[in-house]
Structures are given as C-alpha cells and as structure tokens.
Design a protein around this motif. Sequence first.
Motif, short mmCIF file in Angstrom:
data_model
loop_
_atom_site.label_atom_id
_atom_site.label_comp_id
_atom_site.label_asym_id
_atom_site.label_seq_id
_atom_site.Cartn_x
_atom_site.Cartn_y
_atom_site.Cartn_z
N THR A 23 -157.46 53.55 54.30
CA THR A 23 -157.53 53.25 55.74
C THR A 23 -158.83 53.76 56.35
OG1 THR A 23 -155.12 53.27 55.93
CG2 THR A 23 -156.38 53.62 57.96
N ALA A 24 -159.19 55.00 56.04
CA ALA A 24 -160.40 55.60 56.61
C ALA A 24 -161.66 54.88 56.13
CB ALA A 24 -160.47 57.09 56.25
N ALA A 27 -161.84 51.33 57.68
CA ALA A 27 -162.22 51.39 59.10
C ALA A 27 -163.70 51.72 59.26
CB ALA A 27 -161.37 52.43 59.82
N THR A 28 -164.23 52.57 58.39
CA THR A 28 -165.64 52.95 58.47
C THR A 28 -166.54 51.76 58.17
OG1 THR A 28 -165.08 55.21 57.82
CG2 THR A 28 -167.39 54.55 57.58
N HIS A 31 -166.27 49.10 60.97
CA HIS A 31 -166.97 49.55 62.18
C HIS A 31 -168.47 49.23 62.10
CE1 HIS A 31 -168.23 52.16 65.50
NE2 HIS A 31 -169.11 52.69 64.66
N ASP A 118 -154.71 63.99 60.24
CA ASP A 118 -155.86 63.70 61.10
C ASP A 118 -157.15 64.29 60.53
OD1 ASP A 118 -153.89 62.62 62.71
OD2 ASP A 118 -154.32 63.90 64.45
N THR A 121 -158.22 62.39 57.41
CA THR A 121 -158.76 61.08 57.79
C THR A 121 -160.20 61.23 58.28
OG1 THR A 121 -156.55 60.24 58.33
CG2 THR A 121 -158.44 59.07 59.29
N VAL A 125 -163.59 59.60 56.58
CA VAL A 125 -164.58 58.83 57.34
C VAL A 125 -165.96 59.48 57.15
CG1 VAL A 125 -165.35 58.26 59.69
CG2 VAL A 125 -162.95 57.90 59.05
N ILE A 152 -164.97 55.57 65.14
CA ILE A 152 -164.07 55.10 64.08
C ILE A 152 -162.70 55.75 64.23
CG2 ILE A 152 -163.65 55.10 61.59
CD1 ILE A 152 -166.86 55.08 61.38
N LEU A 153 -162.68 57.05 64.42
CA LEU A 153 -161.40 57.75 64.57
C LEU A 153 -160.67 57.27 65.82
CD1 LEU A 153 -162.55 61.29 63.46
CD2 LEU A 153 -161.07 59.71 62.18
N LYS A 155 -160.74 54.27 67.05
CA LYS A 155 -160.14 52.98 66.70
C LYS A 155 -158.87 53.17 65.88
CE LYS A 155 -164.48 50.42 66.80
NZ LYS A 155 -165.51 49.73 66.00
N LEU A 156 -158.79 54.29 65.17
CA LEU A 156 -157.59 54.61 64.38
C LEU A 156 -156.55 55.37 65.20
CD1 LEU A 156 -159.29 55.66 61.01
CD2 LEU A 156 -158.02 53.55 61.47
#
Length: 164
Positions: A23-24, A27-28, A31, A118, A121, A125, A152-153, A155-156
């Motif tokens: 997931t991390a 997402a990175t 982004h 958290d 994650t 990232v 990024i975080l 957005k998560l």
Amino acid sequence: MLTDTIIEDERWDGLGLTQLAETAATATLAHLGLDPVSFEIAVLACDDARIADLNTEFRAKPTATNVLSWPNEERGAEADGDMPDLPEPGPDSELGDIAIAYDTCAREASEAGKPMVDHVTHLMVHGTLHLLGFDHIRDKDATLMEGHEVAILGKLGLPDPYRE
C-alpha cells in the motif's frame, strides 16, 4: 505486485507488513505519476540484529536503525531541492531493496505515541522515496522529501508525522 516481502522476523506477520508495504509503495509511486505495476521493490522485514549487521556492512554504522534503502540506480538531484530523475518503466524495472527492523520501529512508535501501523507506513513511504532518488541530507532536499511524505500519508488518511 509492486513489493516482494521476505519476512525474517515473524512479528511482522502480526502487523500485516506485506500489505502495508504494498500500500505504501503503491501510493508513493502513484503520487509521483509512476505506474506501480511497472516496477518492483524487494522488502526485507527483519529485527534489530539483522539491520545492525546491514547498517555496519553498507554504511559503516554499527547500530540498528529503522529502515535502510538500496536503490538500483542513483537518481538524486544535483541541486539541493530539485526533483530527482524519476525512473522510466522498462526491462529493468527493479527500483531496489528496503530493509525494515521490527524492534526499532516498535520502540519509535511507542516513544512517539503513534500506532505502529502508521509509523511503519511512513517508513515504507520514506524508504520508497529513497529508492526514487529523494534524500534528506541537504536542507532543501529534506523539505522536498518531507513534503511528499506528508502528502502521500495524507492521501492514505494518516497524520503528518512531522507535527508534534
């Protein structure tokens, strides 16, 4: 999958690191406008003893740390604060390797009063950004990297890790 996670310390299984890493990292890349299916990252989920050995071997620092990254290609910007040279998808789509240590991550999360999920994650990232050429040694580079981490975080659905 973007990430290939090797679990050396089974405590990571209880945290669901395989999915957190995926997931991390996804997402990175998303982004930054990179297609996550075009790349690969190897993740080593280990303990403090293993990461201390790696830190000694590769950085001559004989201590444990939270996360280490080894990019397959140097992409860092020459000028402080400039964007790194982001990779193009191609036949060699491996971005590099990330190692993360359970003990240090758990201690840091506890000391900061943050959920371990958290914190991990954020570190995934952070490690992925290092593979893409971001760094935090120079001031403007650090500002650029931290700005991307926060975005990024966010957005998560995670809070800014740099705020008290």
